[in-house]
Design an enzyme around this catalytic site. Structure first.
Site, PDB file in Angstrom:
ATOM      1  N   THR A 190       7.177  42.940 -24.114  1.00  0.00           N
ATOM      2  CA  THR A 190       6.234  43.141 -23.012  1.00  0.00           C
ATOM      3  C   THR A 190       4.889  43.571 -23.558  1.00  0.00           C
ATOM      4  O   THR A 190       4.822  44.430 -24.433  1.00  0.00           O
ATOM      5  CB  THR A 190       6.788  44.275 -22.126  1.00  0.00           C
ATOM      6  N   ARG A 218      16.925  39.832 -11.532  1.00  0.00           N
ATOM      7  CA  ARG A 218      16.791  41.132 -12.196  1.00  0.00           C
ATOM      8  C   ARG A 218      15.295  41.472 -12.410  1.00  0.00           C
ATOM      9  O   ARG A 218      14.496  40.640 -12.814  1.00  0.00           O
ATOM     10  CB  ARG A 218      17.501  41.092 -13.548  1.00  0.00           C
ATOM     11  N   VAL A 219      14.964  42.709 -12.141  1.00  0.00           N
ATOM     12  CA  VAL A 219      13.607  43.205 -12.391  1.00  0.00           C
ATOM     13  C   VAL A 219      13.723  44.420 -13.303  1.00  0.00           C
ATOM     14  O   VAL A 219      14.553  45.295 -13.075  1.00  0.00           O
ATOM     15  CB  VAL A 219      12.914  43.593 -11.069  1.00  0.00           C
ATOM     16  N   GLY A 220      12.917  44.445 -14.341  1.00  0.00           N
ATOM     17  CA  GLY A 220      12.930  45.592 -15.265  1.00  0.00           C
ATOM     18  C   GLY A 220      11.874  46.613 -14.878  1.00  0.00           C
ATOM     19  O   GLY A 220      11.416  46.685 -13.728  1.00  0.00           O
ATOM     20  N   ASP A 221      11.485  47.403 -15.847  1.00  0.00           N
ATOM     21  CA  ASP A 221      10.503  48.472 -15.598  1.00  0.00           C
ATOM     22  C   ASP A 221       9.073  47.965 -15.471  1.00  0.00           C
ATOM     23  O   ASP A 221       8.233  48.604 -14.837  1.00  0.00           O
ATOM     24  CB  ASP A 221      10.533  49.457 -16.776  1.00  0.00           C
ATOM     25  N   GLY A 244      14.361  47.853 -19.950  1.00  0.00           N
ATOM     26  CA  GLY A 244      13.748  48.350 -18.718  1.00  0.00           C
ATOM     27  C   GLY A 244      14.604  49.302 -17.915  1.00  0.00           C
ATOM     28  O   GLY A 244      14.102  50.259 -17.317  1.00  0.00           O
TER      29      GLY A 244
HETATM   30  N1  ASP Z   1      10.659  46.157 -20.547  1.00  0.00           N
HETATM   31  C1  ASP Z   1      10.963  44.760 -20.382  1.00  0.00           C
HETATM   32  C2  ASP Z   1      12.050  44.601 -19.360  1.00  0.00           C
HETATM   33  O1  ASP Z   1      12.960  45.396 -19.322  1.00  0.00           O
HETATM   34  C3  ASP Z   1      11.363  44.061 -21.616  1.00  0.00           C
HETATM   35  C4  ASP Z   1      10.699  44.419 -22.914  1.00  0.00           C
HETATM   36  O2  ASP Z   1       9.749  45.172 -22.976  1.00  0.00           O
HETATM   37  O3  ASP Z   1      11.186  43.947 -23.930  1.00  0.00           O
HETATM   38  O4  ASP Z   1      12.032  43.617 -18.645  1.00  0.00           O
END
Ligand code: ASP
Length: 330
Positions: A190, A218-221, A244
């Site tokens: 990211t 799916r949604v991450g941080d 995330g």
């Molecule tokens: N933080 C991102 C997520 O969980 C992935 C990443 O930074 O590698 O979607």
């Protein structure tokens, strides 16, 4: 001073009315650095900083700088974890998450947006042109198309080939990505960028295609205000990269900014947030990577991660450098 006047001043202070006196107090509390600074996640941040820097140098806003900087990664097919060329979900669809936040607590985000090259610009439009903060999936796409964005196929032949290879086992273990994070060719994930402009204003942007082969929806941080990104102009700004789910659990970026508000340096604030993730689940944390970066209103910056290998790029009037973040495990 008569009683009436004293009471009026007291009431104004309690109500937070910004008179000359409260403005002066705020000035003494916050050290404003008028020299612009940029900090971005991973080695890749260096190129993004190079795009954002001229904006700050000419006196442009931190908001314009972070948007322009992360757009570079979104459009780069070789950035396999962001935007165009990003690895898809387990159904072969590239879904993008992005958010942006300015110095006045304005923020906007898109979640699970498909077929749009620059989710960060859509997030900015959500912030500036709607009464909302989050738009997701179909609704986000509809909003983007209505505002002049064009549909693009974001799945490059390279990402499609990797996906077809992955389908042979369909083994989803985000922790294993750590090998890549520790020096492999995917040693950037990211992109999160924080900027301080010459008016002393902080902004941040965060954009990603998320964990490769994630479940559909799916949604991450990364697009979650307070998890992947947070900006409080009086205290500081922070952004995150890594798994995330672990960042969301502790509202990571907000936690880092909160520690800065209590007086911790950016690096120590990031370290405390990392320590919290490790404390919650010491065994699991051995196989996880999470990294935070932070920028203070003074221009001080820092980062910290669970595992070694997390890097961040800094650009200021006097510095252009990629730093290896200190980490909990050596
Ligand atoms: N933080 C991102 C997520 O969980 C992935 C990443 O930074 O590698 O979607």
């Amino acid at each position: 001073m008569n009683i009436k006047r004293r009471e009026l001043i007291k009431a104004a202070l309690l109500a937070g009315v910004a008179g000359p006196m409260s403005a002066a107090l705020a000035q003494t509390k916050r050290t404003i650095n008028k020299n612009p600074v940029l900090i971005s996640t991973w080695n890749y941040g260096r190129k993004a900083n190079a795009v954002a820097w001229p904006i700050l140098e000419k006196g442009g806003s931190s908001l314009d700088a972070v948007e322009a900087g992360v757009k570079l990664a979104e459009a780069d097919p070789n950035a396999r974890t962001v935007g165009y060329g990003g690895l898809p979900d387990r159904e072969g669809k590239v879904t993008l998450d992005a958010c942006i936040m300015d110095s006045r607590f304005n923020c906007g985000a898109v979640l699970c947006l498909e077929q749009i090259m620059h989710p960060i610009s859509v997030a900015r439009m959500v912030m500036e042109r709607t009464p909302h903060i989050y738009l997701t999936g179909e609704g986000a796409l509809q909003f983007a198309l209505a505002n002049g964005f064009k549909k693009t196929n974001l799945l490059t032949p390279e990402s499609e080939a990797d996906y077809i290879e992955w389908l042979k086992t369909s083994n989803y273990k985000p922790e294993k990505n750590i090998e890549n994070r520790l020096g492999g060719e995917l040693n950037h994930d990211t992109i999160g960028m924080l900027a301080l402009d010459n008016t002393g204003n902080l902004s941040g942007a965060c954009t990603t295609s998320g964990m490769a082969y994630k479940m559909r929806g799916r949604v991450g941080d990364s697009p979650i205000i307070g998890s992947g990104l947070y900006v409080d102009n009086g205290a500081g700004a922070a952004t995150a990269s890594g798994v995330g789910e672990e960042i969301i659990r502790i509202a990571g970026a907000h936690l880092v900014v909160g520690y800065m508000e209590q007086g911790l340096s950016p690096e120590n604030a990031c370290r405390k947030a990392v320590e919290k993730i490790v404390k919650i689940n010491p065994d699991k944390s051995r196989d996880l990577q999470v990294g935070f970066i932070a920028l203070a209103p003074s221009g001080a910056y820092g980062g910290y991660s669970i595992q070694p290998g997390f890097t961040y790029a800094v650009k200021s009037g006097t510095k252009e450098e990629v730093f290896k973040a200190k980490s909990f495990y050596r």
